[in-house]
Design an enzyme around this catalytic site. Structure first.
Site, PDB file in Angstrom:
ATOM      1  N   TYR A   7       0.825  -1.212   0.000  1.00  0.00           N
ATOM      2  CA  TYR A   7       0.000   0.000   0.000  1.00  0.00           C
ATOM      3  C   TYR A   7       0.860   1.263   0.000  1.00  0.00           C
ATOM      4  CZ  TYR A   7      -3.981  -3.065   0.790  1.00  0.00           C
ATOM      5  OH  TYR A   7      -4.950  -4.038   0.648  1.00  0.00           O
ATOM      6  N   ARG A  16      -7.529  -5.799   0.544  1.00  0.00           N
ATOM      7  CA  ARG A  16      -7.745  -5.107  -0.730  1.00  0.00           C
ATOM      8  C   ARG A  16      -9.233  -5.004  -1.050  1.00  0.00           C
ATOM      9  NH1 ARG A  16      -4.740  -8.846  -4.897  1.00  0.00           N
ATOM     10  NH2 ARG A  16      -3.275  -8.861  -3.160  1.00  0.00           N
ATOM     11  N   HIS A  54     -11.553  -6.014 -14.289  1.00  0.00           N
ATOM     12  CA  HIS A  54     -10.155  -6.458 -14.200  1.00  0.00           C
ATOM     13  C   HIS A  54      -9.549  -6.581 -15.596  1.00  0.00           C
ATOM     14  CE1 HIS A  54     -10.157  -7.284  -9.918  1.00  0.00           C
ATOM     15  NE2 HIS A  54     -11.169  -8.139 -10.014  1.00  0.00           N
ATOM     16  N   GLU A  63     -15.618  -8.794 -13.191  1.00  0.00           N
ATOM     17  CA  GLU A  63     -14.432  -9.457 -13.747  1.00  0.00           C
ATOM     18  C   GLU A  63     -13.945  -8.771 -15.014  1.00  0.00           C
ATOM     19  OE1 GLU A  63     -12.717 -11.606 -12.120  1.00  0.00           O
ATOM     20  OE2 GLU A  63     -14.202 -11.836 -10.521  1.00  0.00           O
ATOM     21  N   GLU A 101      -9.744  -4.278  -7.561  1.00  0.00           N
ATOM     22  CA  GLU A 101     -11.088  -4.745  -7.207  1.00  0.00           C
ATOM     23  C   GLU A 101     -12.118  -3.624  -7.340  1.00  0.00           C
ATOM     24  OE1 GLU A 101     -11.747  -7.867  -6.787  1.00  0.00           O
ATOM     25  OE2 GLU A 101      -9.634  -8.404  -6.893  1.00  0.00           O
ATOM     26  N   HIS A 156      -9.938 -17.523  -0.473  1.00  0.00           N
ATOM     27  CA  HIS A 156      -8.802 -16.593  -0.489  1.00  0.00           C
ATOM     28  C   HIS A 156      -7.766 -16.935   0.580  1.00  0.00           C
ATOM     29  CE1 HIS A 156     -12.169 -14.608  -2.445  1.00  0.00           C
ATOM     30  NE2 HIS A 156     -11.289 -13.906  -3.122  1.00  0.00           N
TER      31      HIS A 156
END
Length: 630
Positions: A217, A514, A379, A376, A403, A505
């Site tokens: 970050y 995130r 992205h 998606e 995201e 995840h």
């Protein structure tokens, strides 16, 4: 003639110099040599990334032991190349270069992560991670109504029951089946993962793997900002939590849902309790008002999975952005194959070569996947926009940005205005009661997610930093879920259980804060884009954030393209300021978006006498660790 020749030579030299270089130190021989070095290394890095993502995609779209081993071999081989590159950079003076871009590339390429491990440890770490992933992808559970049928998968079988069953015993059955099989058997692999990531972090001069994650970050204060942001949003969440608990009590009765305390996750329509909108029929503020639910209309119009992706592609093209390349359509896996096992969790892939971008997901035609497809594709558009950057910069400058980009497009796509424009609803402007219904539905995913997204990594940070003893890994997880979000398991859990790996995840070694950050940034992005599109004006009831649709706005598209095309070449605060005028993560836009609902909830909860807040969960041993409040 001599003067003329010297002048001409000066002009040629100025034209030859790389764009942006001055005649000062930045054109020194050392800088030019460094630029050549990084140009060559970035090309080699691009090739390694291509090889890695190709092997990862092959495994994720055909889960088999040979493909898992092949993937690990590629990762291990490239880890050695990355380690050598980092050693060369550290042995040079690139990190102290007078050129800011060289310094940034050197700093980025010196971050080795797991590649710092020796080859045996690296292989052991990848084996632990991929074993957890394989288990997650292949777990099946037994049917509640037919215990001899143990072939049910998370999607679509278990999720369908979580969404539609209103039998608490059945819901608790599926919850326990999943956690007992997706989570508990992975404890040893998770312990190995923790041990080896801790070792890698120390080799990278970080106190813990949590600190390794936080460094991305590029803000020493970012963790404190996350804590402060969560506190700002907690009052709104408490209103939603109290109202939902009240409505669950009305439906199930006090034996299943007491007036106060934690909500059993199994009653919330989602395996992890991270989204509650599958049970909207139990919670709708104004049940008499029609809902913006387009699944039935999509079915009536004969929508297909291809149609969902076509609509997403058209949205980006309407902004003047890039169309999906032919390879996307030819090489993506957009529905569940019948001849092999795949990791169905939706993901977008950049193969670092010839605009090769793909999506892997088990899409179905419904409202949820209508949203996920656009997310998606966000992205994918990010990949396409920054592909001209060197490999080291082909990513987001802040982990939350990637995201957030997918979600900001979906905010427009799911607006009544847009749904009317594409023929899925009749009215593009909602009356006040319908608006509250729609905002409540969105809040059941956008706001409800925040305590979950916060807890997942607060838990892992405590594990990585050795602040949570291994003997309390499971009860500590549920204590955090209870403390931060007021939810609990439907059955008592002990240290014989191990539930964190029941979330993808965690198995896949994906940093999760995130997603929390993205839920804040997306509304900052949305407000900026809506303003540029002429779709938003403060205090104008006709131009509100919750009914903004940037479809067709070339001005918004240019602004978004400029933002995305920078990749991670500059600090996130700089590119955020150019895009939105802001330099920090700020929940103000999110709170403005949902303010009509927040005000309604406060009034309604007061009218109904709804208790707010919750105490400790009683579903874990009473001698678990102390509180985690930030």
């Amino acid at each position: 003639m001599g003067t003329i020749n010297i002048t001409a030579l000066w002009l040629v030299l100025m034209l030859w110099l790389p764009h942006g270089l001055s005649m000062g130190n930045s054109c020194s021989a050392s800088v030019l040599e460094a630029r050549r070095f990084f140009e060559l290394e970035n090309e080699q890095l691009r090739r390694r990334f291509h090889e890695e993502f190709l092997s990862g995609y092959t495994y994720n779209t055909n889960v088999s032991e040979p493909n898992r081993q092949a993937m690990i071999e590629v990762y291990a081989r490239n880890a050695e190349f990355n380690k050598r590159l980092a050693q060369r950079i550290k042995a040079s003076d690139y990190i102290q270069s007078e050129d800011a871009d060289i310094r940034r590339q050197a700093e980025h390429l010196s971050k080795l992560g797991a590649s710092a491990l020796n080859s045996d440890d690296y292989l052991a770490l990848q084996n632990a991670i991929s074993s957890m992933q394989t288990n997650y992808a292949t777990v099946t559970v037994c049917s509640y109504t037919n215990r001899s049928d143990c072939s049910l998968t998370l999607e679509p079988h278990i999720q369908e029951r979580l969404s539609h069953s209103r039998d608490p015993a059945e819901l608790a059955w599926y919850w326990r089946e999943w956690y007992d099989k997706a989570g508990t058997p992975m404890r040893e692999h998770f312990a190995e993962y923790v041990r080896l990531t801790r070792k890698a972090s120390h080799l990278n001069d970080h106190r813990s793997y949590a600190d390794y994650w936080v460094q991305f970050y590029e803000d020493a204060d970012f963790e404190r900002q996350l804590d402060a942001t969560f506190k700002q949003l907690l009052p709104f969440y408490r209103q939603i939590h109290g109202y939902v608990r009240y409505r669950l009590r009305k439906h199930y009765g006090p034996d299943v849902m007491p007036a106060e305390g934690n909500i059993p996750i199994s009653l919330l329509g989602n395996m992890w309790g991270q989204s509650w909108n599958e049970l909207l029929d139990l919670f709708t503020p104004y049940p008499e008002k029609p809902f913006v639910d387009v699944k039935a209309e999509m079915e009536r119009q004969g929508y297909t999975v291809q149609k969902l992706f076509d609509l997403g592609d058209q949205f980006f093209q309407s902004l003047g952005m890039r169309a999906l390349p032919p390879s996307f359509w030819n090489l993506s896996v957009l529905t569940r194959p019948e001849d092999r096992q795949v990791v169905c969790h939706a993901s977008a892939w950049d193969f670092y070569q010839d605009s090769d971008v793909r999506i892997k997901m088990c899409t179905e035609v419904d409202t949820h996947y209508f949203y996920v497809v656009h997310h998606e594709l966000g992205h994918i558009q990010y990949y396409l926009q920054y592909e001209q950057q060197p490999a080291v910069y082909r990513g987001a400058p802040n982990p939350g940005f990637h995201e957030a980009v997918g979600d900001v497009i979906a905010l427009s796509v799911m607006s009544a205005k847009h749904l009317k424009a594409i023929g899925l609803i009749d009215n593009g402007r909602l009356d006040e009661k319908s608006r509250i219904n729609q905002l409540f539905k969105q809040a059941l995913s956008k706001i409800v997610f925040l305590p979950f997204g916060y807890a997942v990594d607060k838990y892992r940070y405590a594990v990585f930093r050795n602040e949570l003893d291994e003997s309390q890994w499971n009860c500590g997880f549920w204590q955090m879920r209870s403390e931060f979000g007021g939810v609990e398991p439907p059955v008592f859990r002990t240290e014989k259980d191990f539930d964190p790996p029941a979330k993808y995840h965690i198995d896949a070694d994906v940093e999760y804060l995130r997603y929390f950050a993205a839920h804040i940034f997306q509304f900052q992005f949305h407000k900026a884009l809506c303003s540029k599109a002429g779709q938003y004006a403060p205090n104008d009831s006709r131009l509100t954030l919750d009914n903004c649709d940037i479809f067709g706005s070339k001005a918004a598209g240019r602004s978004l393209s400029q933002f995305l095309s920078k990749g991670s070449s500059r600090h996130w605060k700089e590119v955020l300021q150019e895009f939105t005028g802001e330099t920090e993560m700020d929940p103000a836009a999110l709170l403005e978006y949902f303010d009509p609902l927040y005000q309604w909830l406060k009034q309604e909860n007061s009218r109904l006498g709804v208790p707010l807040g919750w105490g400790p969960t009683n579903k874990i041993p009473s001698d678990c660790c102390g509180t985690f409040s930030t």
